[in-house]
Design a protein around this motif. Structure first.
Motif, PDB file in Angstrom:
ATOM      1  N   ILE A 154     -29.390 -20.908  42.276  1.00  0.00           N
ATOM      2  CA  ILE A 154     -28.545 -21.642  43.220  1.00  0.00           C
ATOM      3  C   ILE A 154     -27.381 -22.227  42.434  1.00  0.00           C
ATOM      4  O   ILE A 154     -27.571 -22.800  41.363  1.00  0.00           O
ATOM      5  CB  ILE A 154     -29.325 -22.785  43.908  1.00  0.00           C
ATOM      6  CG1 ILE A 154     -30.596 -22.269  44.556  1.00  0.00           C
ATOM      7  CG2 ILE A 154     -28.451 -23.471  44.956  1.00  0.00           C
ATOM      8  CD1 ILE A 154     -31.525 -23.365  45.041  1.00  0.00           C
ATOM      9  N   SER A 155     -26.181 -22.088  42.974  1.00  0.00           N
ATOM     10  CA  SER A 155     -25.003 -22.644  42.318  1.00  0.00           C
ATOM     11  C   SER A 155     -24.071 -23.213  43.374  1.00  0.00           C
ATOM     12  O   SER A 155     -24.400 -23.217  44.557  1.00  0.00           O
ATOM     13  CB  SER A 155     -24.305 -21.555  41.501  1.00  0.00           C
ATOM     14  OG  SER A 155     -23.321 -22.140  40.676  1.00  0.00           O
ATOM     15  N   CYS A 156     -22.905 -23.683  42.940  1.00  0.00           N
ATOM     16  CA  CYS A 156     -21.925 -24.275  43.844  1.00  0.00           C
ATOM     17  C   CYS A 156     -20.568 -23.624  43.633  1.00  0.00           C
ATOM     18  O   CYS A 156     -20.219 -23.294  42.501  1.00  0.00           O
ATOM     19  CB  CYS A 156     -21.770 -25.775  43.576  1.00  0.00           C
ATOM     20  SG  CYS A 156     -23.286 -26.743  43.733  1.00  0.00           S
ATOM     21  N   SER A 157     -19.809 -23.465  44.701  1.00  0.00           N
ATOM     22  CA  SER A 157     -18.425 -23.024  44.560  1.00  0.00           C
ATOM     23  C   SER A 157     -17.576 -24.253  44.248  1.00  0.00           C
ATOM     24  O   SER A 157     -18.003 -25.386  44.503  1.00  0.00           O
ATOM     25  CB  SER A 157     -17.936 -22.361  45.849  1.00  0.00           C
ATOM     26  OG  SER A 157     -17.708 -23.340  46.844  1.00  0.00           O
ATOM     27  N   THR A 158     -16.371 -24.036  43.720  1.00  0.00           N
ATOM     28  CA  THR A 158     -15.509 -25.183  43.391  1.00  0.00           C
ATOM     29  C   THR A 158     -15.039 -25.907  44.648  1.00  0.00           C
ATOM     30  O   THR A 158     -14.494 -26.993  44.557  1.00  0.00           O
ATOM     31  CB  THR A 158     -14.290 -24.750  42.548  1.00  0.00           C
ATOM     32  OG1 THR A 158     -13.623 -23.687  43.224  1.00  0.00           O
ATOM     33  CG2 THR A 158     -14.721 -24.301  41.166  1.00  0.00           C
ATOM     34  N   LEU A 159     -15.279 -25.328  45.821  1.00  0.00           N
ATOM     35  CA  LEU A 159     -14.951 -26.003  47.075  1.00  0.00           C
ATOM     36  C   LEU A 159     -16.141 -26.801  47.609  1.00  0.00           C
ATOM     37  O   LEU A 159     -16.044 -27.440  48.651  1.00  0.00           O
ATOM     38  CB  LEU A 159     -14.501 -24.988  48.128  1.00  0.00           C
ATOM     39  CG  LEU A 159     -13.230 -24.207  47.788  1.00  0.00           C
ATOM     40  CD1 LEU A 159     -12.944 -23.163  48.860  1.00  0.00           C
ATOM     41  CD2 LEU A 159     -12.050 -25.154  47.638  1.00  0.00           C
ATOM     42  N   GLY A 160     -17.274 -26.735  46.916  1.00  0.00           N
ATOM     43  CA  GLY A 160     -18.443 -27.511  47.335  1.00  0.00           C
ATOM     44  C   GLY A 160     -19.429 -26.743  48.174  1.00  0.00           C
ATOM     45  O   GLY A 160     -20.350 -27.327  48.736  1.00  0.00           O
TER      46      GLY A 160
END
Length: 166
Positions: free
Chosen positions: A35-41
């Motif tokens: 699981i990760s995050c995009s720079t937009l959240g």
């Protein structure tokens, strides 16, 4: 207090209308997916209907705000010739093999900053990247990953020890 303990906090996928059952674990894979995050959240690697999604979404929104804040602070540190000259004076040089090394920055006497300000700022960006931005982002990413693991554990009962057994 967990109001949905009898369904392992998985109210979307489990139910216990009389509240009589024990606390089963929500059905899920034996180990946590990446699981990760995009720079937009946004959340990457977790379906929107998954029990841990909302928790992960809050983590990712927090991480994106902090990530952008680090970038803004780094940018402000090198915005003017005066600031970049002062930053170069305060922060030590960086090793050439660092990923922060950018083309255009050279080691030189500070009196050159008045004559060639763009080189001053290129050097400033390298130093700020190496001494501030990169370590801050690494710490932020570590906290993000820890919080995402907690979300998964909270809703799926997964732990490192459990994963090692599987």
């Amino acid at each position: 207090m967990n109001l949905y303990a009898t369904v392992g906090n998985g109210v979307v996928v489990l139910s216990d209308s009389k509240g009589m059952r024990g606390a089963p674990k929500a059905p899920c894979p034996g180990k946590m997916p990446h699981i990760s995050c995009s720079t937009l959240g946004g959340v990457i690697g977790l379906p929107k209907n998954g029990p841990a999604y909302r928790c992960a979404q809050e983590v990712c929104r927090w991480w994106a705000r902090e990530y952008h804040e680090i970038g803004e602070i780094a940018k402000k540190l090198c915005d003017t010739v005066t600031d970049c000259a002062e930053t170069n004076r305060i922060l030590p040089p960086i090793p050439h093999e660092s990923p922060c090394w950018r083309e255009g920055g050279i080691e030189r006497p500070h009196w050159l900053d008045d004559w060639i300000p763009n080189l001053c700022c290129a050097e400033c960006q390298k130093r700020v990247c190496f001494w501030f931005e990169e370590p801050a982002e690494q710490l932020l990413n570590s906290v993000r990953d820890s919080r995402l693991r907690r979300c998964w554990q909270q809703y799926h009962g997964w732990s490192d020890e459990h994963s090692a057994v599987l």
